[in-house]
Design a protein around this motif. Sequence first.
Motif, short mmCIF file in Angstrom:
data_model
loop_
_atom_site.label_atom_id
_atom_site.label_comp_id
_atom_site.label_asym_id
_atom_site.label_seq_id
_atom_site.Cartn_x
_atom_site.Cartn_y
_atom_site.Cartn_z
N VAL A 116 -10.79 -0.25 -25.07
CA VAL A 116 -11.76 -1.01 -25.67
C VAL A 116 -11.15 -2.07 -26.60
O VAL A 116 -11.45 -3.40 -26.66
CB VAL A 116 -12.87 -0.23 -26.17
N LEU A 117 -10.17 -1.75 -27.18
CA LEU A 117 -9.38 -2.63 -28.46
C LEU A 117 -8.62 -3.58 -27.55
O LEU A 117 -8.60 -4.70 -27.99
CB LEU A 117 -8.36 -1.75 -28.89
N LEU A 118 -8.10 -3.49 -26.31
CA LEU A 118 -7.51 -4.61 -25.65
C LEU A 118 -8.68 -5.68 -24.99
O LEU A 118 -8.08 -6.82 -25.47
CB LEU A 118 -6.71 -3.95 -24.49
N LEU A 119 -9.68 -5.22 -24.76
CA LEU A 119 -10.60 -6.08 -24.36
C LEU A 119 -11.35 -6.87 -25.44
O LEU A 119 -11.35 -7.96 -25.21
CB LEU A 119 -11.79 -5.43 -23.51
N ALA A 120 -11.33 -6.18 -26.60
CA ALA A 120 -11.89 -6.91 -27.64
C ALA A 120 -10.71 -7.71 -28.25
O ALA A 120 -10.93 -8.93 -28.73
CB ALA A 120 -12.25 -5.74 -28.69
N GLU A 121 -9.45 -7.68 -28.26
CA GLU A 121 -8.54 -8.67 -28.80
C GLU A 121 -8.39 -9.62 -27.88
O GLU A 121 -8.39 -10.85 -28.04
CB GLU A 121 -7.09 -7.92 -28.45
N GLY A 125 -9.02 -13.65 -28.77
CA GLY A 125 -8.12 -14.60 -28.68
C GLY A 125 -8.82 -15.85 -28.07
O GLY A 125 -8.50 -17.04 -28.45
N ILE A 126 -9.72 -15.38 -27.04
CA ILE A 126 -10.38 -16.55 -26.34
C ILE A 126 -11.24 -17.23 -27.35
O ILE A 126 -11.46 -18.38 -27.35
CB ILE A 126 -11.27 -16.07 -25.30
N PHE A 127 -12.10 -16.47 -28.20
CA PHE A 127 -12.96 -16.95 -29.21
C PHE A 127 -12.28 -17.91 -30.17
O PHE A 127 -12.61 -19.22 -30.54
CB PHE A 127 -13.78 -16.13 -30.14
N CYS A 128 -11.00 -17.63 -30.93
CA CYS A 128 -9.95 -18.50 -31.60
C CYS A 128 -9.57 -19.51 -30.89
O CYS A 128 -9.61 -20.73 -31.69
CB CYS A 128 -9.02 -17.41 -32.09
N GLY A 129 -9.24 -19.51 -29.72
CA GLY A 129 -8.66 -20.54 -28.86
C GLY A 129 -9.73 -21.83 -28.72
O GLY A 129 -9.15 -22.91 -28.86
N VAL A 130 -11.03 -21.17 -28.54
CA VAL A 130 -12.16 -22.25 -28.34
C VAL A 130 -12.53 -22.95 -29.66
O VAL A 130 -12.62 -24.10 -29.78
CB VAL A 130 -13.35 -21.47 -27.79
N TYR A 131 -12.53 -22.11 -30.92
CA TYR A 131 -12.92 -22.81 -32.19
C TYR A 131 -11.98 -23.04 -33.12
O TYR A 131 -12.32 -23.88 -34.06
CB TYR A 131 -13.81 -21.67 -32.79
#
Length: 163
Positions: A116-121, A125-131
């Motif tokens: 679950v932690l790996l999926l959240a990371e 990461g995708i969220f930070c890359g987008v914004y």
Amino acid sequence: MAKGSGGGPTLSCGAKIIKAVLVIFNFLFFLLGIGIVAVGIYVLVDPTFNQIKRIANNDLIALANQNGINLTYLDKCGIAFIIFGGFMLLISFMGCCGAMKHVKCLLGIYSTILLVLLLAEIGIGIFCGVYWAKLKDILTPLLKKSIKDQYMGDMSNKTLTSI
């Protein structure tokens, strides 16, 4: 597997190495969790640590809110560190005890939490890359102005030797 002296199965050499590595890494993460909790407590207790609040003034927070970025929880970093460190302590304790005592339930919970932690990371990461570009465009001019106003002052009548 052969039976050991205690009646339980003995581990092969490779399994013993994997068990030792798992215990060592979880012990290191346990110590890291203690350090993160200590930093969180330090942030909450130390009154001089409030410089972050002064740098991120209300204008910066309001401008970020207008652009869809919420910075109002900036002062809650200490609490977040304590929660994250405590969670890290719990997970590493479960992994270490599960590996040392061969408790399948603890190892199953441990591996599920790690997944679950790996999926959240990956999601973060995708969220930070987008914004990232949007946040950088907003913060860069404000931080430059803040550094100029608060630390450099009026540079119009100063020479290089007076700085």
